[in-house]
Write a protein that holds these residues in place. Structure first.
Motif, PDB file in Angstrom:
ATOM      1  N   MET A  71       0.821  -1.200   0.000  1.00 50.94           N
ATOM      2  CA  MET A  71       0.000   0.000   0.000  1.00 50.94           C
ATOM      3  C   MET A  71       0.862   1.260   0.000  1.00 50.94           C
ATOM      4  N   THR A  72       0.278   2.330  -0.491  1.00 50.33           N
ATOM      5  CA  THR A  72       0.791   3.676  -0.272  1.00 50.33           C
ATOM      6  C   THR A  72      -0.134   4.296   0.762  1.00 50.33           C
ATOM      7  N   VAL A  73       0.450   4.886   1.796  1.00 51.29           N
ATOM      8  CA  VAL A  73      -0.346   5.555   2.820  1.00 51.29           C
ATOM      9  C   VAL A  73      -0.313   7.045   2.509  1.00 51.29           C
ATOM     10  N   HIS A  74      -1.485   7.631   2.338  1.00 57.37           N
ATOM     11  CA  HIS A  74      -1.559   9.050   1.982  1.00 57.37           C
ATOM     12  C   HIS A  74      -1.599   9.930   3.221  1.00 57.37           C
ATOM     13  N   ASP A  75      -1.057  11.113   3.069  1.00 55.33           N
ATOM     14  CA  ASP A  75      -1.007  12.088   4.150  1.00 55.33           C
ATOM     15  C   ASP A  75      -2.263  12.949   4.097  1.00 55.33           C
ATOM     16  N   ALA A  76      -3.369  12.336   4.464  1.00 57.81           N
ATOM     17  CA  ALA A  76      -4.662  13.016   4.452  1.00 57.81           C
ATOM     18  C   ALA A  76      -5.447  12.540   5.662  1.00 57.81           C
ATOM     19  N   ARG A  77      -6.209  13.415   6.240  1.00 60.98           N
ATOM     20  CA  ARG A  77      -7.012  13.076   7.409  1.00 60.98           C
ATOM     21  C   ARG A  77      -8.487  13.378   7.141  1.00 60.98           C
ATOM     22  N   PRO A  78      -9.126  12.553   6.325  1.00 67.40           N
ATOM     23  CA  PRO A  78     -10.545  12.802   6.051  1.00 67.40           C
ATOM     24  C   PRO A  78     -11.376  12.572   7.313  1.00 67.40           C
ATOM     25  N   GLU A  79     -12.431  13.341   7.423  1.00 68.83           N
ATOM     26  CA  GLU A  79     -13.324  13.202   8.585  1.00 68.83           C
ATOM     27  C   GLU A  79     -14.435  12.191   8.318  1.00 68.83           C
ATOM     28  N   THR A  80     -14.751  11.978   7.030  1.00 69.84           N
ATOM     29  CA  THR A  80     -15.829  11.058   6.659  1.00 69.84           C
ATOM     30  C   THR A  80     -15.383  10.225   5.456  1.00 69.84           C
ATOM     31  N   TYR A  81     -16.133   9.175   5.194  1.00 68.93           N
ATOM     32  CA  TYR A  81     -15.844   8.360   4.013  1.00 68.93           C
ATOM     33  C   TYR A  81     -16.098   9.156   2.729  1.00 68.93           C
ATOM     34  N   ALA A  88      -9.453  11.122  -2.610  1.00 70.62           N
ATOM     35  CA  ALA A  88      -8.861  10.072  -3.448  1.00 70.62           C
ATOM     36  C   ALA A  88      -8.881  10.441  -4.924  1.00 70.62           C
ATOM     37  N   LYS A  89      -9.757  11.318  -5.323  1.00 70.37           N
ATOM     38  CA  LYS A  89      -9.840  11.729  -6.727  1.00 70.37           C
ATOM     39  C   LYS A  89      -8.707  12.659  -7.129  1.00 70.37           C
ATOM     40  N   ASP A  90      -7.991  13.206  -6.157  1.00 71.46           N
ATOM     41  CA  ASP A  90      -6.897  14.144  -6.410  1.00 71.46           C
ATOM     42  C   ASP A  90      -5.640  13.371  -6.813  1.00 71.46           C
ATOM     43  N   HIS A  91      -5.159  13.592  -8.012  1.00 71.29           N
ATOM     44  CA  HIS A  91      -3.957  12.896  -8.502  1.00 71.29           C
ATOM     45  C   HIS A  91      -2.689  13.383  -7.814  1.00 71.29           C
ATOM     46  N   GLU A  92      -2.758  14.493  -7.123  1.00 69.48           N
ATOM     47  CA  GLU A  92      -1.601  15.056  -6.423  1.00 69.48           C
ATOM     48  C   GLU A  92      -1.724  14.891  -4.908  1.00 69.48           C
ATOM     49  N   LEU A  93      -2.473  13.922  -4.446  1.00 67.31           N
ATOM     50  CA  LEU A  93      -2.684  13.686  -3.030  1.00 67.31           C
ATOM     51  C   LEU A  93      -1.338  13.418  -2.347  1.00 67.31           C
ATOM     52  N   PRO A  94      -1.026  14.150  -1.274  1.00 65.30           N
ATOM     53  CA  PRO A  94       0.269  13.959  -0.602  1.00 65.30           C
ATOM     54  C   PRO A  94       0.424  12.536  -0.057  1.00 65.30           C
ATOM     55  N   ILE A  95       1.662  12.082  -0.021  1.00 63.02           N
ATOM     56  CA  ILE A  95       1.977  10.726   0.424  1.00 63.02           C
ATOM     57  C   ILE A  95       2.726  10.786   1.745  1.00 63.02           C
ATOM     58  N   ARG A  96       2.272   9.986   2.702  1.00 59.42           N
ATOM     59  CA  ARG A  96       2.959   9.857   3.990  1.00 59.42           C
ATOM     60  C   ARG A  96       4.011   8.750   3.910  1.00 59.42           C
ATOM     61  N   GLU A  97       3.629   7.586   3.347  1.00 61.56           N
ATOM     62  CA  GLU A  97       4.553   6.459   3.182  1.00 61.56           C
ATOM     63  C   GLU A  97       4.392   5.923   1.765  1.00 61.56           C
TER      64      GLU A  97
END
Length: 129
Positions: A71-81, A88-97
């Motif tokens: 897996m790639t773990v993204h650096d995002a903290r969504p509050e809801t699904y 997840a639709k953002d192609h430039e979503l920051p990556i944590r791992e």
């Protein structure tokens, strides 16, 4: 006569290719699961209890009794699904791992939901060792 026959043969073949292409565009892709490469999964409690973490499945490895997820773990903290789906639709979503390998129970034993899917890029596929 031969020219007309060849032209008709070529036109028939081209039409068949076009029809097949149109038909495949109309197909609905299969529903992604937590082990589907390209799936985005929001997992509750991955790092902190009650917090959603967004991961992207890169690959899976099945053993007799266990399954590993790459897996790639993204650096995002969504509050809801729903928010996780939009992120997840953002192609430039920051990556944590960039790459993390875990047994699938890390996901399946926690509340989780597949929120989005898109096929992996070549660069994403290269992350898997």
């Amino acid at each position: 006569m031969l020219q007309a026959l060849l032209r008709n043969l070529c036109l028939g073949w081209a039409s068949a290719v076009l029809v097949a292409g149109c038909a495949s565009d109309a197909l609905t892709p299969p529903e992604a699961r937590i082990d589907t490469p390209g799936a985005f999964v929001a997992v509750e409690g991955y790092y902190e209890p009650g917090e959603l973490t967004l991961v992207r499945i890169l690959d899976r490895l099945q053993f007799e009794e266990a399954r590993l997820l790459f897996m790639t773990v993204h650096d995002a903290r969504p509050e809801t699904y729903d928010e996780a789906r939009e992120l997840a639709k953002d192609h430039e979503l920051p990556i944590r791992e960039l790459i993390r390998i875990e047994p699938d129970t890390v996901v399946t034993q926690s509340p989780h939901r597949v929120v989005w899917f898109r096929t992996l890029t070549a660069k994403e596929q290269e992350r898997v060792p």
